[in-house]
Design a protein around this motif. Structure first.
Motif, PDB file in Angstrom:
ATOM      1  N   ALA A  89       0.816  -1.214   0.000  1.00  0.00           N
ATOM      2  CA  ALA A  89       0.000   0.000   0.000  1.00  0.00           C
ATOM      3  C   ALA A  89       0.849   1.263   0.000  1.00  0.00           C
ATOM      4  N   LEU A  90       1.986   1.214   0.678  1.00  0.00           N
ATOM      5  CA  LEU A  90       2.851   2.389   0.754  1.00  0.00           C
ATOM      6  C   LEU A  90       3.478   2.703  -0.612  1.00  0.00           C
ATOM      7  N   GLY A  91       3.846   1.650  -1.330  1.00  0.00           N
ATOM      8  CA  GLY A  91       4.511   1.854  -2.610  1.00  0.00           C
ATOM      9  C   GLY A  91       3.584   2.007  -3.798  1.00  0.00           C
ATOM     10  N   LEU A  92       2.334   1.545  -3.654  1.00  0.00           N
ATOM     11  CA  LEU A  92       1.426   1.472  -4.796  1.00  0.00           C
ATOM     12  C   LEU A  92       1.218   2.792  -5.532  1.00  0.00           C
ATOM     13  N   PRO A  93       0.982   3.918  -4.857  1.00  0.00           N
ATOM     14  CA  PRO A  93       0.716   5.153  -5.604  1.00  0.00           C
ATOM     15  C   PRO A  93       1.917   5.649  -6.400  1.00  0.00           C
ATOM     16  N   HIS A  94       3.107   5.165  -6.054  1.00  0.00           N
ATOM     17  CA  HIS A  94       4.338   5.709  -6.627  1.00  0.00           C
ATOM     18  C   HIS A  94       4.979   4.773  -7.647  1.00  0.00           C
ATOM     19  N   GLN A  95       4.252   3.735  -8.016  1.00  0.00           N
ATOM     20  CA  GLN A  95       4.813   2.748  -8.934  1.00  0.00           C
ATOM     21  C   GLN A  95       5.169   3.379 -10.275  1.00  0.00           C
ATOM     22  N   PHE A  96       6.243   2.875 -10.876  1.00  0.00           N
ATOM     23  CA  PHE A  96       6.724   3.240 -12.220  1.00  0.00           C
ATOM     24  C   PHE A  96       7.527   4.545 -12.261  1.00  0.00           C
ATOM     25  N   LEU A  97       7.586   5.293 -11.168  1.00  0.00           N
ATOM     26  CA  LEU A  97       8.352   6.538 -11.183  1.00  0.00           C
ATOM     27  C   LEU A  97       9.837   6.238 -11.012  1.00  0.00           C
ATOM     28  N   SER A 116      13.720  -2.967 -10.254  1.00  0.00           N
ATOM     29  CA  SER A 116      12.812  -3.351 -11.335  1.00  0.00           C
ATOM     30  C   SER A 116      11.948  -4.526 -10.884  1.00  0.00           C
ATOM     31  N   GLY A 117      11.167  -5.057 -11.806  1.00  0.00           N
ATOM     32  CA  GLY A 117      10.312  -6.186 -11.502  1.00  0.00           C
ATOM     33  C   GLY A 117      10.978  -7.538 -11.690  1.00  0.00           C
ATOM     34  N   TYR A 118      12.277  -7.559 -11.948  1.00  0.00           N
ATOM     35  CA  TYR A 118      13.036  -8.803 -12.123  1.00  0.00           C
ATOM     36  C   TYR A 118      13.240  -9.452 -10.759  1.00  0.00           C
ATOM     37  N   VAL A 119      13.006 -10.745 -10.665  1.00  0.00           N
ATOM     38  CA  VAL A 119      13.000 -11.412  -9.367  1.00  0.00           C
ATOM     39  C   VAL A 119      14.321 -11.270  -8.620  1.00  0.00           C
ATOM     40  N   LEU A 120      15.431 -11.362  -9.323  1.00  0.00           N
ATOM     41  CA  LEU A 120      16.724 -11.259  -8.657  1.00  0.00           C
ATOM     42  C   LEU A 120      16.962  -9.841  -8.154  1.00  0.00           C
ATOM     43  N   SER A 121      16.548  -8.845  -8.928  1.00  0.00           N
ATOM     44  CA  SER A 121      16.669  -7.452  -8.479  1.00  0.00           C
ATOM     45  C   SER A 121      15.857  -7.219  -7.211  1.00  0.00           C
ATOM     46  N   GLY A 151      12.282   3.612  -6.150  1.00  0.00           N
ATOM     47  CA  GLY A 151      11.548   3.858  -7.379  1.00  0.00           C
ATOM     48  C   GLY A 151      11.195   2.599  -8.145  1.00  0.00           C
ATOM     49  N   PHE A 152      10.546   2.818  -9.305  1.00  0.00           N
ATOM     50  CA  PHE A 152      10.153   1.771 -10.258  1.00  0.00           C
ATOM     51  C   PHE A 152       9.120   0.820  -9.655  1.00  0.00           C
ATOM     52  N   ASP A 153       9.466  -0.418  -9.337  1.00  0.00           N
ATOM     53  CA  ASP A 153       8.463  -1.367  -8.835  1.00  0.00           C
ATOM     54  C   ASP A 153       8.316  -1.196  -7.319  1.00  0.00           C
ATOM     55  N   THR A 154       7.835  -0.031  -6.946  1.00  0.00           N
ATOM     56  CA  THR A 154       7.855   0.407  -5.551  1.00  0.00           C
ATOM     57  C   THR A 154       7.010  -0.468  -4.636  1.00  0.00           C
ATOM     58  N   ASP A 155       5.811  -0.853  -5.105  1.00  0.00           N
ATOM     59  CA  ASP A 155       4.928  -1.616  -4.229  1.00  0.00           C
ATOM     60  C   ASP A 155       5.471  -3.015  -3.954  1.00  0.00           C
ATOM     61  N   THR A 156       6.046  -3.640  -4.966  1.00  0.00           N
ATOM     62  CA  THR A 156       6.510  -5.013  -4.778  1.00  0.00           C
ATOM     63  C   THR A 156       7.803  -5.070  -3.982  1.00  0.00           C
ATOM     64  N   THR A 157       8.728  -4.160  -4.243  1.00  0.00           N
ATOM     65  CA  THR A 157       9.952  -4.127  -3.444  1.00  0.00           C
ATOM     66  C   THR A 157       9.610  -3.913  -1.969  1.00  0.00           C
ATOM     67  N   ALA A 158       8.699  -2.973  -1.700  1.00  0.00           N
ATOM     68  CA  ALA A 158       8.313  -2.690  -0.314  1.00  0.00           C
ATOM     69  C   ALA A 158       7.538  -3.849   0.303  1.00  0.00           C
ATOM     70  N   CYS A 159       6.752  -4.538  -0.495  1.00  0.00           N
ATOM     71  CA  CYS A 159       6.020  -5.708  -0.009  1.00  0.00           C
ATOM     72  C   CYS A 159       6.986  -6.819   0.390  1.00  0.00           C
ATOM     73  N   ILE A 160       7.958  -7.095  -0.464  1.00  0.00           N
ATOM     74  CA  ILE A 160       8.891  -8.204  -0.223  1.00  0.00           C
ATOM     75  C   ILE A 160       9.756  -7.935   1.001  1.00  0.00           C
TER      76      ILE A 160
END
Length: 318
Positions: free
Chosen positions: A5-13, A241-246, A272-281
């Motif tokens: 939720a924290l990263g979702l609004p800022h995704q792709f920036l 990015s959205g790459y699993v290793l990254s 930045g970039f895949d903000t919601d998923t990085t923060a989720c993980i």
């Protein structure tokens, strides 16, 4: 869920944007136009996994001994299907921000009658972070069942790999999930400092995968993780990015370069970039390490459908 939720609004920036406009709290709208406290596919599929594990346990035979006997992958995959088609496990009954590999895996299961654990793609381009972002619940599953049963590490990681394979069956995605879960298991055991627990989890992964022929071709991709030096890399050397290793590297880097839950999650978002998923993980790991009591109260209060979330968590805990 909070990290998502924290990263979702800022995704792709991009990163330059965050250098000029750092995120310091939970906002809304932005990338998908949803209010503060909404979660996306990351949180929804984590809840779907939690519910699937709970319902699997409810039908286990008391004589079961292998950890694979404790999970019904069709139940978990059915939850994924209901998320995609019906919006189950979402804040407003609508699935959005749907990853291509995730959708392809679910469609493969639904329309081609493919076995659940064979549904995920195996191509080089099927190594997005779509399984890593939802895999954390299995760490709790393994940790607490291991207090009653004596499972082999090989069987535990096979279950992790199978859960990844529902949507991401490439060996690199399986291996990233395995290393992440081994770190989470060290956190759940506790009793050591942060760096020691992360190192122990990574080294267990390295020892295991180095002796598994089917993963031999993937070992080189994890050199930076296995070096145990990732926290000393400069920010510009860390991809978000959205790459699993990254995503795995960024998560380890964020938690090792901060000293609170709040700072860890904000550091992930401000990559930045895949903000919601990085923060989720990384939020999953930071949540275990720092404990629920150290989650910012205002972030918890902002989350929508808290009663619904807590219902799924309570069922799983029970």
């Amino acid at each position: 869920l909070i990290g998502d939720a924290l990263g979702l609004p800022h995704q792709f920036l991009d990163r330059i944007h965050f250098d000029e406009n750092p995120v310091s709290g939970m906002d809304g709208f932005g990338a998908f136009g949803v209010p503060p406290g909404f979660w996306s596919d990351d949180g929804a599929l984590t809840l779907a996994t939690l519910d699937g594990l709970s319902r699997s346990l409810s039908q286990v035979d008391s004589n079961s001994k292998s950890i694979g006997d404790f999970i019904d992958y069709d139940i978990v995959m059915g939850n994924f299907e209901n998320w995609l088609r019906k919006g189950d496990f979402t804040p407003d009954d609508i699935a959005f921000d749907i990853g291509g590999a995730t959708k392809a895996g679910i469609d493969n299961y639904t329309y081609n009658n493919t076995e659940a654990i064979l549904s995920g793609g195996t191509g080089e381009r099927d190594n997005g972070n779509g399984s890593l972002m939802r895999i954390l619940p299995v760490a709790y599953f393994i940790h607490f069942l291991s207090e009653i049963y004596d499972f082999a590490l090989e069987d535990e990681l096979e279950m992790v790999h199978n859960l990844s394979s529902l949507t991401h069956r490439h060996k690199r995605s399986q291996m990233a999930c395995g290393i992440y879960i081994l770190i989470a298991l060290e956190f759940l055991k506790g009793g050591r400092d942060l760096e020691a627990m992360i190192s122990d989890g990574i080294m267990k992964g390295q020892d295991f995968y180095a002796n598994e022929e089917s993963f031999e071709s993937q070992l080189g991709y994890f050199d930076r993780v296995f070096s145990l030096n990732i926290q000393n890399l400069e920010r510009d050397e860390i991809s978000s990015s959205g790459y699993v290793l990254s995503s795995l590297e960024a998560s380890i880097w964020c938690i090792l370069n901060t000293d609170s839950y709040r700072d860890c999650i904000l550091k992930a978002v401000n990559l930045g970039f895949d903000t919601d998923t990085t923060a989720c993980i990384v939020g999953g790991l930071a949540g275990i390490y720092y404990g629920y009591e150290n989650l910012p109260g205002e972030w918890i209060e902002t989350m929508v459908k808290k009663e619904y979330i807590n219902g799924i968590l309570d069922d799983f805990a029970d």
